[in-house]
Motif scaffolding. Structure first.
Motif, short mmCIF file in Angstrom:
data_model
loop_
_atom_site.label_atom_id
_atom_site.label_comp_id
_atom_site.label_asym_id
_atom_site.label_seq_id
_atom_site.Cartn_x
_atom_site.Cartn_y
_atom_site.Cartn_z
N CYS A 1 0.81 -1.24 0.00
CA CYS A 1 0.00 0.00 0.00
C CYS A 1 0.84 1.28 0.00
O CYS A 1 0.30 2.38 0.02
CB CYS A 1 -0.97 -0.01 1.18
N ARG A 2 2.18 1.16 0.04
CA ARG A 2 3.11 2.30 -0.01
C ARG A 2 3.05 3.22 1.21
O ARG A 2 3.47 4.36 1.14
CB ARG A 2 2.91 3.13 -1.28
N TYR A 3 2.50 2.73 2.33
CA TYR A 3 2.47 3.50 3.58
C TYR A 3 3.91 3.68 4.06
O TYR A 3 4.68 2.73 4.11
CB TYR A 3 1.63 2.76 4.62
N GLN A 4 4.31 4.92 4.40
CA GLN A 4 5.67 5.21 4.87
C GLN A 4 5.66 5.72 6.30
O GLN A 4 4.74 6.42 6.72
CB GLN A 4 6.33 6.27 3.98
N PHE A 5 6.71 5.38 7.03
CA PHE A 5 6.90 5.86 8.40
C PHE A 5 8.37 5.73 8.75
O PHE A 5 9.13 5.06 8.04
CB PHE A 5 6.04 5.05 9.39
#
Length: 160
Positions: A126-130
């Motif tokens: 989902c390309r979620y970044q943190f």
């Protein structure tokens, strides 16, 4: 700021405010990433009698913060130590500890934000970044949004 300077500041503070010397080691840790500083009590095999104590400060925190912030965290840990040695409640949530910090004008826990190098991760699905302060997160965890795997993107600088 070097270890000897921190020891001098801590010793002067404890003598001035609690009429006691710094009687424990003060160490700068390059591995400490999630905390800025800590007062540690070492117990052997769960016994109630402490076998040693130390104050540990994060090397990354010291490199990326002004002297006033470093001393505020150092003095906070010194208050933990002084109250423990004098037999008073010394934990962050204890009213005696909170009143002592207020009286001395020292910040409470989690007042200062982390500044320094961080590791950036991204979910492959989902390309979620943190970002996290520690490396290796992608090997142990999956994305809570889509249950996908993480990949390590690289280093980032966090200056809040």
């Amino acid at each position: 700021m070097e270890q000897r300077q921190l020891e001098r500041y801590a010793d002067d503070f404890l003598k001035r405010e609690f009429d006691m010397p710094l009687g424990i080691p003060l160490r700068i840790s390059k591995r400490m990433k999630s905390k800025l500083g800590a007062f540690r009590i070492k117990y052997v095999r769960g016994k109630k009698n402490p076998q040693g104590m130390e104050i540990v400060m994060s090397d990354e925190f010291i490199k990326n913060n002004p002297v006033e912030t470093i001393l505020d965290v150092l003095y906070h840990e010194c208050v933990h130590y002084a109250l423990f040695v004098t037999g008073q409640p010394y934990k962050d949530s204890d009213p005696v500890f909170i009143r002592t910090l207020d009286r001395l004008g020292i910040s409470k826990t989690r007042t200062h934000m982390y500044k320094g190098q961080s590791h950036l991760y991204e979910c492959r699905s989902c390309r979620y970044q943190f970002s996290k302060n520690t490396k290796g997160y992608e090997k142990r965890y999956i994305c809570r949004r889509c249950r996908g795997k993480f990949s390590y993107v690289g280093m980032t600088s966090r200056k809040y």
